[in-house]
Design an enzyme around this catalytic site. Sequence first.
Site, PDB file in Angstrom:
ATOM      1  N   ALA A 120       0.869  -1.113  -0.136  1.00 33.00           N
ATOM      2  CA  ALA A 120       0.171  -0.008   0.087  1.00 33.00           C
ATOM      3  C   ALA A 120       0.903   1.237  -0.124  1.00 33.00           C
ATOM      4  CB  ALA A 120      -0.952   0.053   1.283  1.00 33.00           C
ATOM      5  N   VAL A 121       1.877   1.240   0.686  1.00 40.70           N
ATOM      6  CA  VAL A 121       2.993   2.360   0.896  1.00 40.70           C
ATOM      7  C   VAL A 121       3.633   2.667  -0.339  1.00 40.70           C
ATOM      8  CG1 VAL A 121       4.706   3.515   2.013  1.00 40.70           C
ATOM      9  CG2 VAL A 121       2.818   2.399   3.428  1.00 40.70           C
ATOM     10  N   CYS A 133       3.232   6.029  11.561  1.00 45.87           N
ATOM     11  CA  CYS A 133       2.364   7.038  10.951  1.00 45.87           C
ATOM     12  C   CYS A 133       1.619   8.044  12.224  1.00 45.87           C
ATOM     13  CB  CYS A 133       1.318   6.314  10.233  1.00 45.87           C
ATOM     14  SG  CYS A 133       0.879   4.558  11.116  1.00 45.87           S
ATOM     15  N   GLY A 146      -3.312   0.744   8.120  1.00 50.64           N
ATOM     16  CA  GLY A 146      -2.175   0.568   9.012  1.00 50.64           C
ATOM     17  C   GLY A 146      -1.768  -1.006   9.084  1.00 50.64           C
ATOM     18  N   LYS A 175       5.767   3.306  20.542  1.00 47.32           N
ATOM     19  CA  LYS A 175       6.165   3.829  19.459  1.00 47.32           C
ATOM     20  C   LYS A 175       6.155   5.554  19.432  1.00 47.32           C
ATOM     21  CE  LYS A 175       6.049   0.351  16.132  1.00 47.32           C
ATOM     22  NZ  LYS A 175       5.556  -0.334  14.887  1.00 47.32           N
ATOM     23  N   ARG A 189      -7.608   0.101  16.943  1.00 47.82           N
ATOM     24  CA  ARG A 189      -7.939   0.034  15.595  1.00 47.82           C
ATOM     25  C   ARG A 189      -9.549   0.153  15.289  1.00 47.82           C
ATOM     26  NH1 ARG A 189      -4.077  -0.034  12.189  1.00 47.82           N
ATOM     27  NH2 ARG A 189      -3.025  -1.907  12.780  1.00 47.82           N
ATOM     28  N   HIS A 244      -5.902   7.915   9.936  1.00 51.97           N
ATOM     29  CA  HIS A 244      -5.895   7.772  11.290  1.00 51.97           C
ATOM     30  C   HIS A 244      -6.617   9.039  12.068  1.00 51.97           C
ATOM     31  CE1 HIS A 244      -3.667   4.033  11.150  1.00 51.97           C
ATOM     32  NE2 HIS A 244      -2.409   4.417  11.737  1.00 51.97           N
TER      33      HIS A 244
END
Length: 339
Positions: A13-14, A128, A159, A212, A234, A241
Amino acid sequence: QGYRVAILGATGAVGTELLELLAERKFPLSELRLLASSRSAGQTLAFQGDNLTIQAVGHDSFAGIDLVLASAGGSISQNWLPVAVQAGAVCVDNSSAFRMAPDVPLVVPEVNPADLDHHQGIIANPNCTTILMTVALWPLHQVQPIQRIIAATYQSASGAGARAMAEVKAQAQAILNNKTPPTESFPYPLAFNLFLHNTPINAQGYCQEEMKMVNETRKIFHAPGLRISATCVRVPVLRAHSEALNLEFEQPFPVTQARELIAQAPGVKLVENWENNYFPMPIDATGQDDVLVGRIRQDISHPNGLELWLCGDQIRKGAALNAVQIAEALIERGLVKTP
Ligand code: 2RA
């Protein structure tokens, strides 16, 4: 004259968003090499009217490459980016593999571009949720250092990758047809449901995704004492997001000042229509470069507190756009060998 760029993880996807952004932003290219696992080798991807063939990543994949944009997971980055650096390439890595390494800059170009000057071949793209939060908070932190952040995230299916985005749609269809929803990409049904981010949990009860946000934000802001607590969730949203952020300062931070600072901040767009109760939504943030910020208000429980809400495209600014902006900044700062 352009740069010879390799995308490692071109089919994800990225990876596909990286391709789009390189074209959209007219990145100076003399060569574009698409690298992926042997499983994807031979597939072709369209780029600027050409069909580029994906090559299986190997020891000679980086010969002559100036810049690598990697988004293929931590183990692939760990295996191959040192090989790419050895071959003379500068690497921007979207995985978490190197983010906390002391000699690897962790960069959001709107926040800490000068950290790029110390790179040793690898630059890490933050997670992200961290990118979206730091872009929005940096303008405030520069005026009055934030002492504490309490974050709650509402993270889209993207994600967890492209297959996860397809799965949440399939789950919704199954549920509407009274069938059992598939759960290959997620441990539980996400459609019409939500669940705490399912990364491993530490002894203090925090998951890796939450830590993170704590550790990466401190590194990007050069603020090791910044107190942060996060709860990552999620939610059944496709690719943007959202985050509810509570900020504590040493002194009161006037809401009007905060609003003005955010309205002028790079990479951020203030979205507030109080009369119509209209504030950032994932459907508005999707496909946008900017992080949408709104509902900025005094924390009624603390005189030195502020509350705000944001939405940002997880694949774009949350990953691919930030990585391309890092590559652009590297070129601007003369940190990539000129073609
Ligand atoms: C997630 N931030 O949303 C992680 C991966 N990009 O699951």
